[in-house]
Enzyme design. Structure first.
Site, mmCIF file in Angstrom:
data_model
loop_
_atom_site.group_PDB
_atom_site.id
_atom_site.type_symbol
_atom_site.label_atom_id
_atom_site.label_comp_id
_atom_site.label_asym_id
_atom_site.label_seq_id
_atom_site.Cartn_x
_atom_site.Cartn_y
_atom_site.Cartn_z
ATOM 1 C CG HIS A 24 -1.688 1.256 1.423
ATOM 2 N ND1 HIS A 24 -3.003 1.398 1.037
ATOM 3 C CD2 HIS A 24 -1.337 2.466 1.970
ATOM 4 C CE1 HIS A 24 -3.420 2.622 1.328
ATOM 5 N NE2 HIS A 24 -2.428 3.291 1.902
ATOM 6 C CD GLU A 25 1.971 3.414 3.694
ATOM 7 O OE1 GLU A 25 2.223 4.484 3.113
ATOM 8 O OE2 GLU A 25 0.978 3.275 4.441
ATOM 9 C CG HIS A 28 0.629 6.330 -0.681
ATOM 10 N ND1 HIS A 28 -0.461 6.875 -1.315
ATOM 11 C CD2 HIS A 28 0.152 5.706 0.433
ATOM 12 C CE1 HIS A 28 -1.564 6.592 -0.621
ATOM 13 N NE2 HIS A 28 -1.212 5.876 0.431
#
Length: 426
Positions: A24-25, A28
């Site tokens: 998920h990170e 980003h």
């Protein structure tokens, strides 16, 4: 040996959840670097740093509390503005000053707030998009390789009587009235063909027709031994049934008294999209009542009430369920593997939807802030007014503290409940 396997598979599942959060990170991190935003830190976990290494301008590492992760994007807040300020402005400036201590003239043009709105939205959407992709890949793999169990129109059981929903004893008594299905003469093995003249294509359609019929007459046609049989006319009855999107909520709706068989069916992209859409609808309903659900878990925990099997669980509880599922000998091994992976896919989908909630510090809050800035600048441009500049998201810190505090407290409540009164599927 069984206990050891439960622990091993629970830990493995927890590791995969953390891997999902790490990805998920990454969702980003990658677009941020592509757009030239300076990223000082990428960490998994919170609290004290256990290990870290620096590659280029970014420090990568692992922290002591493995319950999340973060990517620090430099320049999330725009510069301080002059003028008279209230308590909110002073709070925003205090937070801003901490970040701007690390900003140098060389960082000009690389700060998050300086990037175009579309770029910021892509960066914020990258995390949820990664979890949606992971969920889709998992569910597609299950559908293609193993398949999922689909409810059919073939009757599996016929309920003999109507048992009140709030009665603990789930066996028929002489006082319980017969079900409409029993009165109509439907038999196990019958294939439902039509309901009140409406041709049936799937079980969900049948269930909806029964619910909407409430206490009206029901004319059911079945196929039995290759022949179509019109059952005896009867009337469905109104009773408490669980809401399809929120199983914790009971509705007054029509009831007939049959349950379907299920069969394993493989699928592809279209089936996977349909499956995830239905799960998304259920997850959105769950998120809308998330604070209430956590409150109820806390109340039940304090008062010693039994845990509702439909109540939310933490990643600790999900890991325990996955561990128990792994050694459930009553379930064939292929079904266990599919269910285990399905649970992981469901968590990824929920993480994506949770992060899209339009409140800071969640990704959705930053997306809404960027959209508001785009709208405000557009309106001022049309009206011939000066550019108002970037939206000062630092002024949303009170909301961020409230949301962050709720998520922290809620997480603690759920973890305690999962330890003291865990949900057990077997």
């Amino acid at each position: 040996m069984t206990t050891l396997l439960v622990i091993v598979f629970a830990v493995l599942f927890f590791v995969l959840i953390m891997a999902s959060i790490a990805l998920h990170e990454v969702g980003h991190l990658l677009p941020a670097k592509i757009f030239g935003i300076k990223v000082p830190q990428y960490f998994i976990g919170f609290g004290r740093t256990l290990w870290s290494t620096k590659r280029g301008e970014t420090e990568y590492g692992v922290k002591a509390i493995p319950l999340g992760g973060f990517v620090r994007l430099l320049g999330m807040y725009p510069p301080e503005r002059t003028g008279r300020k209230g308590w909110l402005g002073r709070m925003a400036d205090d937070a801003r000053s901490v970040e701007y201590e690390q900003i140098t003239p060389a960082d000009e043009g690389r700060l998050f707030h300086q990037k175009p709105v579309w770029a910021r939205i892509i960066v914020m959407l990258g995390g949820p998009a990664m979890n949606i992709f992971l969920a889709f890949a998992i569910f597609l793999g299950i559908n293609v390789i193993h398949g999922t169990y689909q409810l059919t129109l073939e009757v599996n059981t016929v309920s003999d009587c109507i048992i009140p929903a709030d009665r603990e004893v789930r066996e028929c008594t002489p006082q319980d009235p017969p079900t409409p299905a029993a009165l109509s003469g439907v038999e196990v093995g019958d294939v439902l063909v039509s309901f009140n003249g409406v041709p049936l294509t799937n079980w969900v359609q049948m269930g909806d027709l029964i619910r909407e019929n409430r206490d009206q007459e029901a004319l059911v046609v079945v196929e039995r031994d290759g022949q179509r049989v019109e059952l005896a006319p009867t009337a469905t009855v109104v009773t408490a049934v669980p809401d399809r999107l929120d199983p914790t909520k009971m509705l007054q709706a029509g009831f007939f008294g049959v349950s379907p068989t299920s069969e394993l069916a493989r699928g592809g992209v279209a089936e996977t999209v349909d499956q995830m859409w239905e799960m998304t609808r259920m997850s959105v309903v769950a998120l809308a009542s998330f604070p209430v659900r956590i409150w109820n878990v806390g109340v039940d925990l304090v008062t010693g009430q039994p845990r509702d099997i439909n109540s939310p669980i933490s990643i600790v509880g999900a890991s325990v369920v996955a561990g128990e599922l792994s050694v459930a000998e009553q379930i064939p091994v292929p079904d266990r593997v599919a269910s285990w992976m399905s649970l992981l896919g469901s968590i990824n989908l929920f993480v994506a939807l949770l992060n899209l909630v339009p409140l800071v510090p969640l990704d959705g809050g930053h997306i809404v802030g960027a959209l508001y800035e785009w709208l405000r600048r557009g309106v001022n441009r049309v009206l011939g007014r000066p550019d108002p500049g970037a939206v000062d998201t630092a002024k949303m810190l009170p909301v961020a503290y409230l949301v962050g505090g709720f998520l922290l407290l809620g997480g603690v409540v759920l973890i305690l409940a999962d330890i003291i009164t865990p949900i057990s599927l077997f």
